[in-house]
Scaffold this motif. Structure first.
Motif, short mmCIF file in Angstrom:
data_model
loop_
_atom_site.label_atom_id
_atom_site.label_comp_id
_atom_site.label_asym_id
_atom_site.label_seq_id
_atom_site.Cartn_x
_atom_site.Cartn_y
_atom_site.Cartn_z
N HIS A 13 5.46 -45.70 57.59
CA HIS A 13 5.55 -45.84 59.05
C HIS A 13 6.99 -46.11 59.46
O HIS A 13 7.77 -46.63 58.67
CB HIS A 13 4.69 -47.03 59.52
CG HIS A 13 3.23 -46.88 59.21
ND1 HIS A 13 2.40 -46.04 59.92
CD2 HIS A 13 2.46 -47.45 58.25
CE1 HIS A 13 1.17 -46.11 59.41
NE2 HIS A 13 1.18 -46.95 58.39
N HIS A 59 4.70 -43.30 67.34
CA HIS A 59 5.20 -41.92 67.43
C HIS A 59 4.16 -41.02 68.08
O HIS A 59 2.97 -41.36 68.13
CB HIS A 59 5.56 -41.40 66.04
CG HIS A 59 4.38 -41.37 65.07
ND1 HIS A 59 3.64 -40.24 64.84
CD2 HIS A 59 3.82 -42.34 64.30
CE1 HIS A 59 2.68 -40.52 63.95
NE2 HIS A 59 2.76 -41.79 63.61
N ASP A 101 -3.27 -41.17 65.05
CA ASP A 101 -2.13 -41.56 64.22
C ASP A 101 -0.86 -41.35 65.03
O ASP A 101 -0.39 -40.21 65.18
CB ASP A 101 -2.13 -40.72 62.94
CG ASP A 101 -0.95 -41.04 62.03
OD1 ASP A 101 -0.06 -41.81 62.43
OD2 ASP A 101 -0.94 -40.50 60.91
N GLY A 102 -0.29 -42.42 65.53
CA GLY A 102 0.92 -42.35 66.34
C GLY A 102 0.65 -42.63 67.81
O GLY A 102 0.96 -43.72 68.30
N HIS A 131 -1.14 -49.39 65.01
CA HIS A 131 -1.47 -48.10 64.40
C HIS A 131 -2.97 -48.06 64.09
O HIS A 131 -3.56 -49.09 63.79
CB HIS A 131 -0.68 -47.94 63.10
CG HIS A 131 -0.45 -46.53 62.71
ND1 HIS A 131 -1.38 -45.78 62.02
CD2 HIS A 131 0.61 -45.71 62.92
CE1 HIS A 131 -0.89 -44.57 61.82
NE2 HIS A 131 0.31 -44.49 62.35
N GLU A 182 7.93 -38.54 62.85
CA GLU A 182 7.49 -39.60 61.94
C GLU A 182 6.80 -39.00 60.72
O GLU A 182 6.90 -39.50 59.61
CB GLU A 182 6.55 -40.57 62.67
CG GLU A 182 6.29 -41.86 61.91
CD GLU A 182 5.16 -41.79 60.87
OE1 GLU A 182 5.12 -42.63 59.98
OE2 GLU A 182 4.34 -40.84 60.95
N GLU A 183 6.06 -37.92 60.94
CA GLU A 183 5.25 -37.36 59.85
C GLU A 183 6.05 -36.47 58.91
O GLU A 183 5.57 -36.14 57.84
CB GLU A 183 4.07 -36.56 60.42
CG GLU A 183 3.12 -37.37 61.31
CD GLU A 183 2.30 -38.40 60.54
OE1 GLU A 183 2.50 -38.55 59.32
OE2 GLU A 183 1.45 -39.06 61.17
ZN LIG Z 1 1.59 -42.77 62.08
#
Ligand SMILES: [Zn+2]
Length: 402
Positions: A350, A75, A86-87, A184, A120-121
Protein backbone atom coordinates in the motif's frame (compact mmCIF):
# COMPACT_ATOMS: atom_id res chain seq x y z
CA UNK A 1 -24.13 20.62 -0.42
CA UNK A 2 -21.61 17.83 -1.02
CA UNK A 3 -22.84 14.33 -1.73
CA UNK A 4 -22.79 11.69 0.97
CA UNK A 5 -20.93 8.39 0.76
CA UNK A 6 -23.64 6.47 -1.12
CA UNK A 7 -24.14 9.22 -3.68
CA UNK A 8 -20.37 9.49 -4.29
CA UNK A 9 -20.12 5.71 -4.55
CA UNK A 10 -22.85 5.46 -7.17
CA UNK A 11 -21.28 8.28 -9.19
CA UNK A 12 -17.99 6.35 -9.33
CA UNK A 13 -19.60 2.97 -10.04
CA UNK A 14 -19.82 3.21 -13.86
CA UNK A 15 -16.33 4.72 -14.38
CA UNK A 16 -14.01 2.18 -15.98
CA UNK A 17 -16.33 -0.79 -15.45
CA UNK A 18 -16.15 -3.54 -18.04
CA UNK A 19 -19.57 -4.58 -19.33
CA UNK A 20 -18.19 -8.07 -20.00
CA UNK A 21 -16.78 -8.92 -16.56
CA UNK A 22 -18.22 -6.28 -14.25
CA UNK A 23 -14.63 -5.56 -13.19
CA UNK A 24 -12.75 -2.26 -13.35
CA UNK A 25 -10.00 -1.03 -15.67
CA UNK A 26 -8.80 2.20 -14.10
CA UNK A 27 -5.23 2.38 -15.36
CA UNK A 28 -3.26 5.55 -14.61
CA UNK A 29 -3.12 8.40 -17.11
CA UNK A 30 -5.92 7.02 -19.28
CA UNK A 31 -9.18 8.76 -20.15
CA UNK A 32 -10.97 6.79 -17.43
CA UNK A 33 -8.48 7.85 -14.82
CA UNK A 34 -8.75 11.47 -16.00
CA UNK A 35 -12.48 11.21 -15.31
CA UNK A 36 -11.73 9.90 -11.82
CA UNK A 37 -9.33 12.76 -11.18
CA UNK A 38 -11.90 15.29 -12.41
CA UNK A 39 -14.48 13.68 -10.17
CA UNK A 40 -12.11 14.03 -7.19
CA UNK A 41 -11.48 17.70 -7.99
CA UNK A 42 -15.22 18.39 -8.31
CA UNK A 43 -15.95 16.72 -4.97
CA UNK A 44 -13.20 18.74 -3.30
CA UNK A 45 -14.41 21.97 -4.93
CA UNK A 46 -17.94 21.30 -3.63
CA UNK A 47 -16.41 21.01 -0.14
CA UNK A 48 -14.14 24.03 -0.59
CA UNK A 49 -11.06 21.87 -0.14
CA UNK A 50 -8.24 23.26 -2.31
CA UNK A 51 -6.48 20.58 -4.35
CA UNK A 52 -2.71 20.41 -4.82
CA UNK A 53 -1.17 18.40 -7.70
CA UNK A 54 2.45 17.38 -7.10
CA UNK A 55 3.77 16.60 -10.59
CA UNK A 56 3.99 12.86 -9.79
CA UNK A 57 0.31 12.35 -10.57
CA UNK A 58 -0.78 12.55 -6.93
CA UNK A 59 -3.60 14.85 -5.79
CA UNK A 60 -3.99 16.18 -2.25
CA UNK A 61 -7.05 18.06 -1.00
CA UNK A 62 -6.57 20.25 2.05
CA UNK A 63 -8.96 20.95 4.92
CA UNK A 64 -7.00 23.70 6.61
CA UNK A 65 -3.45 24.81 5.81
CA UNK A 66 -0.08 24.51 7.48
CA UNK A 67 2.08 21.66 8.68
CA UNK A 68 1.75 18.55 10.89
CA UNK A 69 -1.27 17.52 8.79
CA UNK A 70 -3.21 14.31 9.24
CA UNK A 71 -3.12 12.65 5.82
CA UNK A 72 -5.92 10.24 4.89
CA UNK A 73 -7.00 8.90 1.48
CA UNK A 74 -5.78 6.09 -0.76
CA UNK A 75 -5.79 5.60 -4.56
CA UNK A 76 -8.31 5.62 -7.42
CA UNK A 77 -6.56 3.31 -9.91
CA UNK A 78 -7.29 -0.42 -10.12
CA UNK A 79 -5.55 -3.60 -11.24
CA UNK A 80 -6.63 -4.94 -14.65
CA UNK A 81 -10.19 -6.19 -14.22
CA UNK A 82 -10.16 -5.30 -10.53
CA UNK A 83 -12.81 -4.53 -7.96
CA UNK A 84 -14.53 -1.27 -7.05
CA UNK A 85 -13.25 -1.04 -3.48
CA UNK A 86 -9.48 -1.43 -3.49
CA UNK A 87 -8.39 2.20 -3.38
CA UNK A 88 -11.57 4.24 -4.01
CA UNK A 89 -13.06 3.10 -0.69
CA UNK A 90 -10.30 4.98 1.15
CA UNK A 91 -10.68 8.15 -0.94
CA UNK A 92 -14.48 8.29 -0.80
CA UNK A 93 -14.54 7.40 2.92
CA UNK A 94 -12.07 10.21 3.63
CA UNK A 95 -14.24 12.83 1.92
CA UNK A 96 -17.34 11.46 3.69
CA UNK A 97 -15.47 11.50 7.02
CA UNK A 98 -14.70 15.21 6.54
CA UNK A 99 -18.44 15.80 5.90
CA UNK A 100 -19.23 13.93 9.09
CA UNK A 101 -16.65 15.83 11.14
CA UNK A 102 -18.02 19.13 9.85
CA UNK A 103 -21.55 18.07 10.75
CA UNK A 104 -20.23 17.25 14.23
CA UNK A 105 -18.89 20.81 14.40
CA UNK A 106 -15.27 19.67 14.68
CA UNK A 107 -12.79 22.53 14.15
CA UNK A 108 -9.47 20.75 13.55
CA UNK A 109 -6.42 22.24 15.24
CA UNK A 110 -4.16 20.72 12.58
CA UNK A 111 -4.84 20.36 8.83
CA UNK A 112 -6.37 17.26 7.29
CA UNK A 113 -5.28 16.26 3.78
CA UNK A 114 -7.01 13.72 1.52
CA UNK A 115 -4.60 12.02 -0.90
CA UNK A 116 -5.39 10.26 -4.17
CA UNK A 117 -2.14 8.52 -5.12
CA UNK A 118 -1.19 7.62 -8.70
CA UNK A 119 -0.47 4.11 -10.09
CA UNK A 120 -0.71 2.38 -6.71
CA UNK A 121 -1.28 -0.99 -8.37
CA UNK A 122 1.54 -0.74 -10.89
CA UNK A 123 -0.92 -2.09 -13.46
CA UNK A 124 0.39 0.09 -16.28
CA UNK A 125 4.06 0.84 -15.58
CA UNK A 126 4.88 -2.25 -13.51
CA UNK A 127 6.04 -0.41 -10.39
CA UNK A 128 3.48 -0.52 -7.57
CA UNK A 129 2.92 2.67 -5.54
CA UNK A 130 4.67 4.74 -8.21
CA UNK A 131 3.07 8.03 -7.07
CA UNK A 132 3.97 7.67 -3.40
CA UNK A 133 7.41 6.27 -4.26
CA UNK A 134 8.24 9.33 -6.34
CA UNK A 135 6.73 11.79 -3.85
CA UNK A 136 8.73 10.27 -0.97
CA UNK A 137 11.96 10.01 -2.94
CA UNK A 138 11.89 6.18 -2.72
CA UNK A 139 12.08 5.99 -6.53
CA UNK A 140 14.24 8.46 -8.42
CA UNK A 141 12.86 10.56 -11.30
CA UNK A 142 15.66 9.14 -13.48
CA UNK A 143 14.49 5.55 -13.04
CA UNK A 144 10.83 6.54 -13.43
CA UNK A 145 11.63 8.21 -16.76
CA UNK A 146 12.77 4.79 -18.03
CA UNK A 147 9.38 3.20 -17.30
CA UNK A 148 7.29 2.12 -20.29
CA UNK A 149 3.83 0.58 -20.41
CA UNK A 150 3.08 -2.62 -22.38
CA UNK A 151 2.71 -0.60 -25.58
CA UNK A 152 6.07 1.08 -25.07
CA UNK A 153 4.60 4.45 -24.03
CA UNK A 154 6.99 6.25 -21.64
CA UNK A 155 5.59 7.45 -18.30
CA UNK A 156 6.15 11.13 -19.08
CA UNK A 157 4.31 10.88 -22.41
CA UNK A 158 1.39 9.11 -20.74
CA UNK A 159 1.19 11.80 -18.07
CA UNK A 160 1.31 14.60 -20.63
CA UNK A 161 -1.35 12.91 -22.77
CA UNK A 162 -3.62 12.78 -19.71
CA UNK A 163 -3.13 16.49 -19.08
CA UNK A 164 -0.94 15.92 -16.02
CA UNK A 165 2.01 18.30 -16.00
CA UNK A 166 4.91 16.07 -15.01
CA UNK A 167 7.47 17.28 -12.50
CA UNK A 168 8.82 14.06 -11.04
CA UNK A 169 10.53 13.90 -7.68
CA UNK A 170 10.22 14.32 -3.96
CA UNK A 171 7.11 16.38 -3.18
CA UNK A 172 7.21 19.32 -0.81
CA UNK A 173 3.82 18.35 0.66
CA UNK A 174 5.63 15.51 2.41
CA UNK A 175 7.15 18.02 4.83
CA UNK A 176 3.67 19.18 5.83
CA UNK A 177 2.45 15.69 6.80
CA UNK A 178 2.45 14.70 10.48
CA UNK A 179 0.93 11.24 10.06
CA UNK A 180 -0.92 9.09 7.51
CA UNK A 181 -3.97 6.94 8.18
CA UNK A 182 -5.05 4.91 5.12
CA UNK A 183 -8.45 3.23 5.15
CA UNK A 184 -8.66 0.20 2.83
CA UNK A 185 -10.98 -2.69 2.09
CA UNK A 186 -9.61 -5.82 3.73
CA UNK A 187 -8.00 -8.20 1.23
CA UNK A 188 -8.57 -11.34 3.24
CA UNK A 189 -11.06 -12.90 5.63
CA UNK A 190 -9.58 -12.01 8.99
CA UNK A 191 -12.34 -9.57 10.03
CA UNK A 192 -15.12 -11.88 8.81
CA UNK A 193 -13.71 -14.71 10.90
CA UNK A 194 -13.55 -12.41 13.93
CA UNK A 195 -17.04 -11.00 13.22
CA UNK A 196 -15.66 -7.46 13.28
CA UNK A 197 -16.38 -4.56 10.92
CA UNK A 198 -13.12 -2.60 11.20
CA UNK A 199 -9.54 -3.49 12.03
CA UNK A 200 -6.07 -1.95 12.09
CA UNK A 201 -2.81 -3.20 10.56
CA UNK A 202 0.40 -4.16 12.34
CA UNK A 203 2.70 -4.58 9.36
CA UNK A 204 3.02 -5.29 5.65
CA UNK A 205 4.81 -8.44 4.58
CA UNK A 206 7.88 -7.97 2.40
CA UNK A 207 7.04 -8.58 -1.25
CA UNK A 208 8.58 -8.42 -4.69
CA UNK A 209 8.04 -8.77 -8.42
CA UNK A 210 10.52 -10.87 -10.43
CA UNK A 211 10.72 -11.39 -14.18
CA UNK A 212 11.54 -14.93 -15.30
CA UNK A 213 12.82 -15.11 -18.90
CA UNK A 214 12.86 -18.67 -20.27
CA UNK A 215 14.42 -18.97 -23.71
CA UNK A 216 14.48 -22.00 -26.00
CA UNK A 217 14.21 -22.77 -29.70
CA UNK A 218 11.13 -22.04 -31.80
CA UNK A 219 10.20 -24.91 -34.07
CA UNK A 220 7.34 -26.71 -35.80
CA UNK A 221 4.74 -28.22 -33.45
CA UNK A 222 4.20 -31.17 -35.80
CA UNK A 223 7.50 -32.09 -37.36
CA UNK A 224 9.80 -31.60 -34.35
CA UNK A 225 10.18 -34.86 -32.42
CA UNK A 226 9.45 -34.49 -28.70
CA UNK A 227 12.99 -35.53 -27.79
CA UNK A 228 14.49 -32.88 -30.07
CA UNK A 229 12.74 -29.90 -28.49
CA UNK A 230 14.02 -27.06 -26.33
CA UNK A 231 10.62 -25.86 -25.16
CA UNK A 232 10.65 -22.98 -22.63
CA UNK A 233 6.95 -23.47 -21.93
CA UNK A 234 7.72 -26.75 -20.15
CA UNK A 235 10.46 -25.08 -18.08
CA UNK A 236 8.03 -22.32 -17.12
CA UNK A 237 5.19 -24.74 -16.33
CA UNK A 238 7.36 -26.74 -13.93
CA UNK A 239 8.64 -23.52 -12.33
CA UNK A 240 5.07 -22.30 -11.74
CA UNK A 241 4.21 -25.60 -10.06
CA UNK A 242 7.35 -25.40 -7.95
CA UNK A 243 6.51 -21.83 -6.91
CA UNK A 244 3.07 -22.88 -5.73
CA UNK A 245 4.46 -25.82 -3.80
CA UNK A 246 7.34 -23.91 -2.18
CA UNK A 247 5.00 -21.13 -1.03
CA UNK A 248 2.47 -23.63 0.31
CA UNK A 249 4.93 -25.66 2.33
CA UNK A 250 6.58 -22.56 3.81
CA UNK A 251 3.35 -20.66 4.60
CA UNK A 252 4.18 -17.85 2.17
CA UNK A 253 2.80 -16.55 -1.16
CA UNK A 254 3.97 -17.06 -4.75
CA UNK A 255 1.96 -16.27 -7.88
CA UNK A 256 2.67 -16.26 -11.59
CA UNK A 257 -0.18 -14.01 -12.78
CA UNK A 258 1.24 -12.67 -16.02
CA UNK A 259 2.83 -14.54 -18.91
CA UNK A 260 4.09 -13.36 -22.28
CA UNK A 261 4.84 -15.99 -24.92
CA UNK A 262 6.72 -15.55 -28.21
CA UNK A 263 5.73 -16.11 -30.92
CA UNK A 264 2.45 -17.12 -29.20
CA UNK A 265 1.30 -19.35 -32.04
CA UNK A 266 -0.82 -22.45 -31.60
CA UNK A 267 1.29 -24.57 -33.95
CA UNK A 268 4.76 -23.43 -32.88
CA UNK A 269 7.04 -24.41 -30.02
CA UNK A 270 7.72 -21.08 -28.30
CA UNK A 271 11.13 -19.43 -28.46
CA UNK A 272 10.58 -17.49 -25.26
CA UNK A 273 8.29 -17.44 -22.24
CA UNK A 274 8.45 -14.42 -19.94
CA UNK A 275 6.55 -14.78 -16.69
CA UNK A 276 6.27 -12.47 -13.70
CA UNK A 277 6.44 -13.88 -10.20
CA UNK A 278 4.76 -12.02 -7.35
CA UNK A 279 6.19 -13.35 -4.09
CA UNK A 280 5.55 -12.41 -0.47
CA UNK A 281 7.17 -13.71 2.67
CA UNK A 282 6.78 -13.31 6.38
CA UNK A 283 10.29 -11.83 6.77
CA UNK A 284 12.84 -10.33 4.38
CA UNK A 285 14.99 -13.46 4.81
CA UNK A 286 12.17 -15.91 4.14
CA UNK A 287 11.22 -13.99 0.96
CA UNK A 288 14.81 -14.20 -0.30
CA UNK A 289 14.87 -17.95 0.48
CA UNK A 290 11.53 -18.53 -1.27
CA UNK A 291 12.56 -16.76 -4.49
CA UNK A 292 16.00 -18.40 -4.48
CA UNK A 293 14.41 -21.85 -4.19
CA UNK A 294 11.96 -21.17 -7.05
CA UNK A 295 14.85 -19.91 -9.18
CA UNK A 296 16.96 -22.96 -8.30
CA UNK A 297 14.23 -25.38 -9.33
CA UNK A 298 13.48 -23.40 -12.52
CA UNK A 299 17.16 -23.37 -13.49
CA UNK A 300 17.49 -27.10 -12.86
CA UNK A 301 14.48 -27.84 -15.05
CA UNK A 302 15.74 -25.49 -17.76
CA UNK A 303 18.98 -27.47 -17.76
CA UNK A 304 17.02 -30.66 -18.42
CA UNK A 305 14.93 -28.99 -21.16
CA UNK A 306 17.92 -27.42 -22.91
CA UNK A 307 16.46 -23.96 -22.30
CA UNK A 308 17.86 -21.00 -20.37
CA UNK A 309 16.41 -19.09 -17.43
CA UNK A 310 17.29 -15.56 -16.37
CA UNK A 311 15.65 -13.97 -13.32
CA UNK A 312 15.46 -10.18 -12.82
CA UNK A 313 14.09 -8.45 -9.71
CA UNK A 314 11.79 -5.67 -10.92
CA UNK A 315 10.83 -4.32 -7.51
CA UNK A 316 11.31 -5.55 -3.97
CA UNK A 317 9.81 -3.92 -0.88
CA UNK A 318 11.07 -4.86 2.56
CA UNK A 319 8.90 -5.53 5.61
CA UNK A 320 7.06 -2.47 6.90
CA UNK A 321 5.84 -2.03 10.45
CA UNK A 322 3.18 0.57 11.02
CA UNK A 323 3.71 3.14 13.76
CA UNK A 324 2.86 1.43 17.06
CA UNK A 325 2.16 4.70 18.89
CA UNK A 326 -0.17 6.05 16.19
CA UNK A 327 -1.89 2.66 15.87
CA UNK A 328 -2.38 2.37 19.64
CA UNK A 329 -3.72 5.96 19.76
CA UNK A 330 -6.25 5.28 17.01
CA UNK A 331 -7.19 1.98 18.63
CA UNK A 332 -7.89 3.57 22.00
CA UNK A 333 -9.86 6.37 20.32
CA UNK A 334 -12.00 3.73 18.56
CA UNK A 335 -12.50 1.64 21.71
CA UNK A 336 -15.59 3.57 22.91
CA UNK A 337 -17.68 2.91 19.85
CA UNK A 338 -15.91 -0.10 18.26
CA UNK A 339 -14.61 -2.07 21.24
CA UNK A 340 -11.31 -3.94 21.03
CA UNK A 341 -10.39 -3.36 17.39
CA UNK A 342 -8.30 -6.27 16.03
CA UNK A 343 -4.79 -5.50 14.79
CA UNK A 344 -3.73 -7.80 11.94
CA UNK A 345 -0.84 -8.12 9.46
CA UNK A 346 -1.39 -7.67 5.74
CA UNK A 347 0.25 -9.38 2.78
CA UNK A 348 -0.70 -6.56 0.38
CA UNK A 349 1.41 -3.51 -0.49
CA UNK A 350 0.00 0.00 0.00
CA UNK A 351 1.00 3.66 -0.30
CA UNK A 352 0.88 3.62 3.51
CA UNK A 353 3.78 1.17 3.43
CA UNK A 354 5.85 3.45 1.20
CA UNK A 355 5.26 6.52 3.38
CA UNK A 356 5.91 4.49 6.55
CA UNK A 357 9.24 3.34 5.15
CA UNK A 358 10.02 6.97 4.28
CA UNK A 359 9.61 7.92 7.93
CA UNK A 360 6.00 9.16 8.11
CA UNK A 361 4.20 7.77 11.19
CA UNK A 362 1.57 5.64 9.49
CA UNK A 363 -1.38 3.42 10.39
CA UNK A 364 -3.91 1.47 8.33
CA UNK A 365 -7.58 0.77 8.94
CA UNK A 366 -9.40 -2.12 7.22
CA UNK A 367 -13.09 -2.48 6.45
CA UNK A 368 -14.53 -6.00 6.38
CA UNK A 369 -14.73 -7.84 3.05
CA UNK A 370 -17.30 -10.66 3.31
CA UNK A 371 -15.57 -12.96 0.82
CA UNK A 372 -12.00 -11.78 1.27
CA UNK A 373 -11.71 -11.63 -2.54
CA UNK A 374 -9.73 -8.69 -3.92
CA UNK A 375 -8.08 -7.72 -7.22
CA UNK A 376 -11.11 -9.26 -8.90
CA UNK A 377 -14.60 -8.14 -10.00
CA UNK A 378 -15.91 -10.15 -7.02
CA UNK A 379 -14.32 -7.77 -4.48
CA UNK A 380 -17.02 -6.43 -2.18
CA UNK A 381 -17.97 -4.70 1.05
CA UNK A 382 -21.48 -4.27 2.44
CA UNK A 383 -22.77 -0.68 2.34
CA UNK A 384 -23.44 -0.82 6.09
CA UNK A 385 -19.77 -1.77 6.67
CA UNK A 386 -18.57 1.03 4.36
CA UNK A 387 -20.65 3.54 6.34
CA UNK A 388 -19.28 2.12 9.60
CA UNK A 389 -15.80 2.57 8.13
CA UNK A 390 -16.54 6.25 7.44
CA UNK A 391 -17.66 6.69 11.03
CA UNK A 392 -14.60 4.90 12.42
CA UNK A 393 -12.31 6.97 10.20
CA UNK A 394 -14.04 10.17 11.34
CA UNK A 395 -13.63 9.08 14.97
CA UNK A 396 -9.94 8.40 14.41
CA UNK A 397 -9.35 11.73 12.63
CA UNK A 398 -11.26 13.58 15.34
CA UNK A 399 -8.99 12.05 17.94
CA UNK A 400 -5.92 13.18 15.99
CA UNK A 401 -7.05 16.76 15.33
CA UNK A 402 -8.74 17.63 18.62
ZN1 LIG B 1 -5.17 -0.60 -2.68
Amino acid sequence: MPDDFEAMWSELAPLGRSAASGGYFRQPFTSVESELRSWFREQCAARELPVEADGNGNLLAWWGAGSDAVLVGSHLDSVLDGGAYDGPLGVVSSLAAIDLLRSRGVAPRRPVAVGAFAEEEGSRFGLACLGSRLASGTTTPESARELRDRDGVPLLDAMAAAGVEPSLGRADWLDRIGCFLELHVEQGRDLVDRERVVGLATEIWPHGRYRFDFTGDANHAGTTRMEDRHDPMLSFAMTALAAGKQARVSGQRATFGRVDVAPNGTNAIPSRVTAWLDARGETDESLVRLVAEIKRQGTERSGRDGTRLEVTSESVSGAVSFDPVLTAGVRSRLADRWGDVPVIPTMAGHDAGILAAAGVPTAMMFVRNPTGVSHSPEEFAEMADCLAGVEALADAIEGLVS
